[in-house]
Design a protein around this motif. Structure first.
Motif, short mmCIF file in Angstrom:
data_model
loop_
_atom_site.label_atom_id
_atom_site.label_comp_id
_atom_site.label_asym_id
_atom_site.label_seq_id
_atom_site.Cartn_x
_atom_site.Cartn_y
_atom_site.Cartn_z
N ASP A 69 -0.49 7.11 -6.06
CA ASP A 69 -1.87 7.63 -5.99
C ASP A 69 -2.13 8.14 -4.57
O ASP A 69 -2.85 7.51 -3.79
CB ASP A 69 -2.85 6.52 -6.36
CG ASP A 69 -4.28 7.01 -6.54
OD1 ASP A 69 -4.51 8.23 -6.42
OD2 ASP A 69 -5.17 6.16 -6.79
N THR A 108 -3.91 10.34 -3.07
CA THR A 108 -5.21 10.78 -2.56
C THR A 108 -6.25 9.67 -2.56
O THR A 108 -7.43 9.92 -2.33
CB THR A 108 -5.74 11.98 -3.38
OG1 THR A 108 -5.90 11.57 -4.75
CG2 THR A 108 -4.78 13.15 -3.30
N ASN A 109 -5.82 8.44 -2.81
CA ASN A 109 -6.75 7.31 -2.84
C ASN A 109 -7.14 6.93 -1.41
O ASN A 109 -6.29 6.48 -0.63
CB ASN A 109 -6.08 6.13 -3.56
CG ASN A 109 -7.03 4.97 -3.78
OD1 ASN A 109 -7.61 4.45 -2.84
ND2 ASN A 109 -7.15 4.56 -5.04
N ASN A 111 0.81 -1.21 0.00
CA ASN A 111 0.00 0.00 0.00
C ASN A 111 0.85 1.27 0.00
O ASN A 111 0.44 2.29 -0.56
CB ASN A 111 -0.96 0.00 1.19
CG ASN A 111 -2.19 -0.83 0.92
OD1 ASN A 111 -3.10 -0.40 0.19
ND2 ASN A 111 -2.25 -2.03 1.47
N TRP A 137 0.42 4.11 -2.63
CA TRP A 137 0.21 5.49 -2.18
C TRP A 137 1.16 6.46 -2.86
O TRP A 137 0.78 7.58 -3.21
CB TRP A 137 0.36 5.56 -0.66
CG TRP A 137 0.53 6.94 -0.12
CD1 TRP A 137 -0.43 7.91 -0.01
CD2 TRP A 137 1.74 7.52 0.39
NE1 TRP A 137 0.11 9.06 0.53
CE2 TRP A 137 1.44 8.84 0.79
CE3 TRP A 137 3.04 7.05 0.56
CZ2 TRP A 137 2.40 9.69 1.33
CZ3 TRP A 137 3.99 7.89 1.10
CH2 TRP A 137 3.66 9.20 1.48
N ASP A 160 -9.01 4.48 -0.24
CA ASP A 160 -8.89 3.05 0.10
C ASP A 160 -7.46 2.71 0.50
O ASP A 160 -7.24 1.97 1.47
CB ASP A 160 -9.31 2.19 -1.09
CG ASP A 160 -10.82 2.16 -1.29
OD1 ASP A 160 -11.53 2.41 -0.30
OD2 ASP A 160 -11.27 1.89 -2.41
N ILE A 161 -6.49 3.26 -0.23
CA ILE A 161 -5.08 3.02 0.11
C ILE A 161 -4.76 3.62 1.47
O ILE A 161 -4.14 2.97 2.33
CB ILE A 161 -4.16 3.61 -0.97
CG1 ILE A 161 -4.33 2.85 -2.29
CG2 ILE A 161 -2.70 3.56 -0.52
CD1 ILE A 161 -3.65 3.51 -3.47
#
Length: 385
Positions: free
Chosen positions: A232, A234-235, A225, A229, A237-238
């Motif tokens: 990405d 701003t995800n 993760n 991260w 779920d991550i």
């Protein structure tokens, strides 16, 4: 597998919008006077402070402001908090922030109910109070997992030391991963490595059991993760996975049935006492150097770690070669996170005199397969100066 007693007392309220959905309801069980404890100005700049005070006032609570808790909280701040709790007859403390705020609050909580100087009670009288002023956490920075236990890292400037003090566990913790969107990336990276450090320090302790297998799964998830991260950031779920990953090790579930192998943390604690080092960032410097010194003492465990946590391919490699590769995988992960690999890169003003004092005064874990002599600890630190 060693005998153990396990109890996880903290109620976790996880997910987006947790403050709006849960805080008012949770506080119904407590009295009117609420001490709102936090660190710097980010809580106010983000609008969270106004949101919290609004919910508290709507619930008929009186807010006692207690801001200014610094990174690496000090015993002086603990004493200031104790004075506030007693003077204002505080019924409940709401800690808003990351590990530093929560560490400070949990020790304030217990020290406020104790008689006499709390540091002396713990380290000279060996008396451990069992209760404190109830408190809860709004977690805005993950990594330490401090919301899940009753231990607080506190710096005592007068004694030039940092120690872990017993405090009270939280009654509840509200963990909303959207709060991580406001955290600077390097600070969040520091928290990610701190969390991995907790897992590794437990994992490389003596003994093997099912707790290690659970630990391996979480370490693998942290790395997976963290890499996601970085691509990405701003995800949600991550970020949610990383937040829960940081909570799980500090339930001490991975300690069940075995001893911990914490050595990097005591070294960093003493370094912090002299330099004020950022906890996670300094651990990222220390870990690879420490593991290079002990990898030959436990090659089978490091080889297993490399395969199950970093997905290293064992084909054509000896156990020692795979173990060495696992250590360098940790060092490479530090760089992947954008963290520093030496104290100089980190911006710490250290010299050989300071490093020798750290080596001479840090705690030494005597349960490891090989106990590092203090001269070797000094050399280990000098190698990453």
């Amino acid at each position: 597998m060693k005998n153990f007693f396990y109890h996880a007392p903290v109620k976790v309220l996880f997910g987006e919008g947790g403050v709006e959905r849960h805080l008012g309801m949770e506080l119904r069980a407590y009295g009117k006077n609420i001490m709102l404890a936090y660190g710097g100005g980010s809580v106010k700049r983000s609008g969270l402070y106004d949101q919290l005070t609004g919910i508290l006032e709507q619930a008929g609570k009186t807010v006692i402001d207690f801001g200014g808790i610094t990174s690496n909280p000090t015993y002086d701040m603990v004493l200031k908090g104790v004075e506030t709790v007693r003077r204002e007859k505080v019924d409940f403390i709401l800690a808003v922030g990351g590990g530093s705020v929560m560490d400070c609050v949990k020790v304030i909580s217990t020290a406020a109910k104790a008689s006499g100087d709390y540091w002396k009670l713990i380290f000279e009288d060996h008396y451990y109070p069992m209760s404190g002023t109830p408190w809860g956490a709004i977690v805005t920075l993950s990594g330490t997992g401090s919301e899940m236990n009753g231990l607080g890292g506190i710096s005592n400037k007068a004694l030039n030391t940092k120690a872990t003090l017993p405090g009270s566990p939280a009654s509840f913790a509200i963990c909303d991963p959207t709060y991580l969107l406001t955290v600077p990336q390097k600070q969040l990276a520091s928290g990610i490595f701190d969390n991995l450090s907790h897992c590794m320090e437990t994992y490389f302790g003596p003994g093997e059991c099912v707790s290690d297998a659970m630990n391996e799964a979480v370490m693998h998830d942290i790395i997976e993760n963290a890499r996601a991260w970085r691509k990405d950031p701003t995800n949600i779920d991550i970020l949610g996975n990383l937040m829960w990953d940081s909570s799980l090790p500090q339930t001490f579930l991975f300690n069940c049935g075995k001893e911990g192998g914490f050595q990097c943390h005591p070294i960093e604690a003493q370094l912090c006492a002299y330099t004020g080092s950022n906890h996670g960032m300094a651990l990222a410097v220390i870990h690879p150097s420490y593991y290079r010194h002990i990898v030959k003492d436990m090659p089978e465990k490091f080889a297993r770690f490399g395969q199950r946590v970093f997905d290293l391919d064992p084909a054509g490699k000896t156990t020692q070669q795979l173990a060495d590769e696992a250590v360098e995988a940790v060092a490479d992960f530090v760089k992947e996170l954008g963290l520093d690999s030496s104290f100089t890169e980190l911006g710490l003003k250290v010299d050989e005199d300071i490093l020798r004092k750290v080596a001479e005064n840090c705690g030494v874990n005597e349960s490891m397969p090989r106990v590092l002599p203090r001269e070797e600890i000094f050399q280990m630190l000098r190698e990453v100066m």
